[in-house]
Design an enzyme around this catalytic site. Sequence first.
Site, PDB file in Angstrom:
ATOM      1  N   THR A   1      31.621  55.209  57.569  1.00 27.82           N
ATOM      2  CA  THR A   1      30.593  54.611  58.404  1.00 27.82           C
ATOM      3  C   THR A   1      30.714  53.105  58.232  1.00 27.82           C
ATOM      4  OG1 THR A   1      29.212  56.548  57.973  1.00 27.82           O
ATOM      5  CG2 THR A   1      28.062  54.605  58.733  1.00 27.82           C
TER       6      THR A   1
ATOM      7  N   SER B   1      28.838  55.173  62.988  1.00 32.98           N
ATOM      8  CA  SER B   1      29.817  56.012  62.303  1.00 32.98           C
ATOM      9  C   SER B   1      30.552  56.919  63.275  1.00 32.98           C
ATOM     10  CB  SER B   1      29.089  56.876  61.267  1.00 32.98           C
ATOM     11  OG  SER B   1      29.969  57.767  60.614  1.00 32.98           O
ATOM     12  N   ILE B   2      31.751  57.347  62.873  1.00 31.24           N
ATOM     13  CA  ILE B   2      32.412  58.482  63.523  1.00 31.24           C
ATOM     14  C   ILE B   2      32.544  59.628  62.514  1.00 31.24           C
ATOM     15  CG2 ILE B   2      33.608  57.245  65.355  1.00 31.24           C
ATOM     16  CD1 ILE B   2      36.111  57.233  63.628  1.00 31.24           C
ATOM     17  N   ASN B   3      31.736  59.587  61.471  1.00 33.42           N
ATOM     18  CA  ASN B   3      31.668  60.546  60.375  1.00 33.42           C
ATOM     19  C   ASN B   3      32.827  60.339  59.415  1.00 33.42           C
ATOM     20  OD1 ASN B   3      30.636  62.517  58.734  1.00 33.42           O
ATOM     21  ND2 ASN B   3      31.527  64.214  59.875  1.00 33.42           N
TER      22      ASN B   3
ATOM     23  N   ALA C   1      27.762  57.972  53.586  1.00 34.08           N
ATOM     24  CA  ALA C   1      27.272  59.347  53.680  1.00 34.08           C
ATOM     25  C   ALA C   1      26.161  59.625  52.680  1.00 34.08           C
ATOM     26  CB  ALA C   1      28.435  60.338  53.536  1.00 34.08           C
TER      27      ALA C   1
END
Length: 522
Positions: free
Chosen positions: A331, A349-351, A414
């Site tokens: 992120t 984020s894109i994870n 995360a």
Amino acid sequence: MGRRGAVATNHPVATAAGLDVLRAGGTAADAAVAVSLALGVVEPHMSGLGGDGFYHHWSASTGRAETYAGTGQAPRAATVDRYRAEGGVPNRGPLSVQTPGKVAGLAALHAAHGGRPWGSLLGAAIEAASEGFAATHALRHFVGENRAHLAADPTSRAIWLPGGQPPAVGDLVVQPALAATLRRLAAAGPEEIFAGAVARDLAADLSDVGSIVAGEDLAAVEARIAPPIGIAWRGFEVRQTPQPSMGFAMLQMLRIIEGFDLAALGWGSAALVHLMVEAKKRAFLDREAEAGRDQPDFAALLSDARAKAHAAAIGDRAAHLPVRAMAEADTTYFCVVDAEGNAVSAIQSINGAFGSGVTAPRTGILLNNRMSYWHLEEGHANRLAPGRRVRHTMNAPMVMKDGKPWMVFGTPGADNQVQVNFQVLVAAAVFGMDPQQALEAPRWTSSQPGQESNYPHGGGEVLTIERGAGEGTIAGLRERGHEVKVVPDLEGACSVEAIRVLDNGVRMAGSDPRRDGWAAAY
């Protein structure tokens, strides 16, 4: 430090983009658009057009705060039965892609608080994509670490593994398809990605690569606008992003330790770290049980009774508290304060690093792997259903004092985000550290069995701490029963960015040396 404005982001190109907008008279929201889109180009392993974001804004003219959640929903074709037939939700690849929503949140922020035309704010992102940006050590590290995921997709492989190898430090990375998409968004507006020609091309891309996200899913994306949630804490008001963010867990940790004499324990002592770790463990039990519900009961979660009950349960020994069924994901966080005092705390984020690993060939958009955050168990608060929004570890805090921003800060990371934010705030608010001191201080992260947000929701019982905490603290934690893992200095989790606003109006910005961050002010 500066008197008029400050920007802190995870990449120098993005910080420069934001500072340029502020110097030209743009608002904090304008700068946030420039920073957000630039980060999606130069820090693609962390965020981009194919992901999600939360934007927390405070208005100096009205004294009001709003949060703008740009989070996509589960595709209409995404069902529990479908993914059970796949053996679970894949962590990478086309079936891990969820409907992206970031641009919706960013557009809502700009519509409400922007002062410059949308199209004028994309120049830095377009330049970095079309002419290239220089690869850093961090980018090379993340490409190498995710080589297998990137190599599996031909478009990603061509961009990130030229000649089969990660780009060397200083190599120029050019993304012509992404540059063309950004030019189209600059000309036609942000809605183009959900309901225009870009949306049609993106839907075709998604179908071609094997994703179940369809054009109708893109068209259904809407930003969620809501006031922040918050608590009074030691003379401050600490605010957080509401559902679907799990930011409430940070507020709960603060509430649990509120009755303890933190100063007497001493910064960095084994006693203080133990207390904070145990508070984190208990807050994460509630996070698992409640996060993802359509209407979490924040009043109950943050109540005196709940906080006192958790505090009373903390003993002198480390508790074994596995969560019922809860990873380090990737992120990026940034913050902005402008000349008028408007502030933005933002995270996107894109994870996972490089998301799904799949790049949409027509549009050049790197796609997320956010589907891996869903649970498939019957009755779980975060159970997958078509059209639902998954819960997010992303959170964008802001600390107020006397009705104005005192510190704007946050971090990627995360499940580690809220616990590192927790430490930074205690360092600054209780122990008087300036932003740079607070974010460079040795940090810890706690993991519990079942904690990880990414499927399959595993996790071990370990307390990871940087060597700089000192031998005495580390030994004291082991004596209290913690399973301690020591990592080198500045190799702990997360990458904090922060801006303090001093009483005399000076903006004091700090940036974490653990990644490519850069803080600037004028």
